[in-house]
Design a protein around this motif. Structure first.
Motif, short mmCIF file in Angstrom:
data_model
loop_
_atom_site.label_atom_id
_atom_site.label_comp_id
_atom_site.label_asym_id
_atom_site.label_seq_id
_atom_site.Cartn_x
_atom_site.Cartn_y
_atom_site.Cartn_z
N GLN A 117 0.98 -1.33 0.00
CA GLN A 117 0.05 -0.15 0.19
C GLN A 117 0.89 1.25 -0.03
O GLN A 117 1.98 1.19 0.69
CB GLN A 117 -0.98 0.02 1.19
N GLU A 118 0.44 2.28 -0.42
CA GLU A 118 0.98 3.39 -0.72
C GLU A 118 0.96 4.18 0.57
O GLU A 118 0.02 3.89 1.30
CB GLU A 118 0.45 4.37 -1.63
N PRO A 119 2.06 4.68 1.06
CA PRO A 119 2.03 5.61 2.46
C PRO A 119 0.96 6.54 2.32
O PRO A 119 0.84 7.21 1.39
CB PRO A 119 3.34 6.15 2.56
N ALA A 128 0.93 9.53 3.90
CA ALA A 128 1.68 10.67 3.27
C ALA A 128 1.71 11.15 1.83
O ALA A 128 1.34 12.10 1.40
CB ALA A 128 3.13 10.95 3.82
N GLU A 129 1.84 10.06 1.09
CA GLU A 129 1.75 9.95 -0.47
C GLU A 129 0.45 10.21 -1.01
O GLU A 129 0.12 11.03 -1.98
CB GLU A 129 2.62 8.85 -1.18
N THR A 130 -0.49 9.39 -0.36
CA THR A 130 -1.83 9.37 -0.74
C THR A 130 -2.45 11.06 -0.37
O THR A 130 -3.01 11.54 -1.37
CB THR A 130 -2.52 8.56 0.05
N ARG A 131 -2.06 11.40 0.79
CA ARG A 131 -2.47 12.93 1.33
C ARG A 131 -1.77 14.00 -0.06
O ARG A 131 -2.68 14.66 -0.25
CB ARG A 131 -2.06 13.21 2.37
N ARG A 132 -0.62 13.79 -0.28
CA ARG A 132 -0.14 14.73 -1.05
C ARG A 132 -0.77 14.61 -2.58
O ARG A 132 -0.89 15.68 -2.91
CB ARG A 132 1.63 14.58 -1.41
N ARG A 133 -1.21 13.48 -3.12
CA ARG A 133 -1.77 13.38 -4.52
C ARG A 133 -3.19 13.83 -4.38
O ARG A 133 -3.70 14.66 -5.01
CB ARG A 133 -1.90 11.88 -4.77
N GLU A 136 -2.75 17.84 -3.96
CA GLU A 136 -2.41 18.62 -5.40
C GLU A 136 -3.55 18.48 -6.37
O GLU A 136 -3.92 19.51 -7.18
CB GLU A 136 -1.04 17.88 -5.81
N VAL A 177 -7.11 7.56 -5.99
CA VAL A 177 -7.20 7.02 -4.82
C VAL A 177 -8.72 6.67 -4.41
O VAL A 177 -9.72 7.14 -5.39
CB VAL A 177 -6.84 7.97 -3.80
N SER A 217 -9.91 6.11 0.99
CA SER A 217 -8.30 6.75 1.57
C SER A 217 -8.77 8.35 1.62
O SER A 217 -8.18 8.89 2.87
CB SER A 217 -7.40 6.37 0.47
#
Length: 186
Positions: free
Chosen positions: A3-5, A7-12, A15, A40, A44
């Motif tokens: 799974q993607e962290p 923090a990376e999901t939040r960033r995407r 943006e 996502v 999420s």
């Protein structure tokens, strides 16, 4: 499959939401469009943001954290003389097909409910701007720094709106000339 962290999901998500909110408007952008574009799940998104309103507030807060949105970010560069910081407000922004003016103003127009968490972010940013313009006005020795700040902010808000409406940054040249007159006579 890993799974993607978060923090990376939040960033995407941030943006994507930022681009869509600015380009299309907050009300016109649905959660479905955000999750589809960001690739996502809704689950999420809602793990990271309790609601779309919370995402909107995070988007607006992130604009201040980002520091790259508008000319007013130069107000806190204390290495630059105060007069130049004030005039920097009136530098021509890059007008492109995607230019929609001030994102905080746009949010204020779209979020009439004073209880919306995004409204608090708008007020925080606009008060920050007023405080920094007032401080710069004090630095240049204005007789009435609060009055000069009100005039400059009114001029700045007006030129941002006009440039957006006309899709042309030329009004910034006139506004800069008026700002210079206001500063010189303050």
């Amino acid at each position: 499959m890993t799974q993607e962290p978060l923090a990376e999901t939040r960033r995407r998500i941030m943006e994507t939401a930022g681009r869509l909110f600015y380009r299309n408007g907050i009300q016109a952008t649905g959660v479905g469009e955000i999750v589809e574009t960001a690739r996502v799940s809704k689950r999420s998104l809602y793990q990271l943001f309790a609601s779309k309103d919370d995402l909107v507030a995070a988007y607006l807060r992130g604009l201040d954290d980002d520091g790259s949105v508008l000319n007013e970010r130069g107000l806190d560069d204390l290495e630059v003389p105060a007069r130049d910081r004030l005039l920097k407000l009136f530098d021509r922004p890059p007008i492109s097909a995607g230019f929609r003016g001030c994102p905080w103003h746009n949010a204020a127009v779209e979020l009439p409910d004073p209880e919306h968490p995004g409204r608090a972010e708008v007020l925080t940013h606009k008060r920050w701007t007023r405080e920094h313009v007032t401080n710069a006005a004090k630095e240049i020795g204005a007789r009435d720094p609060e009055r000069l700040a009100r005039h400059l902010i009114t001029l700045y808000e007006g030129v941002m709106s006009l440039a957006t409406s006309l899709d042309d940054s030329a009004p910034f040249d006139d506004a800069r000339e008026l700002a210079l007159d206001l500063i010189e006579h303050a």
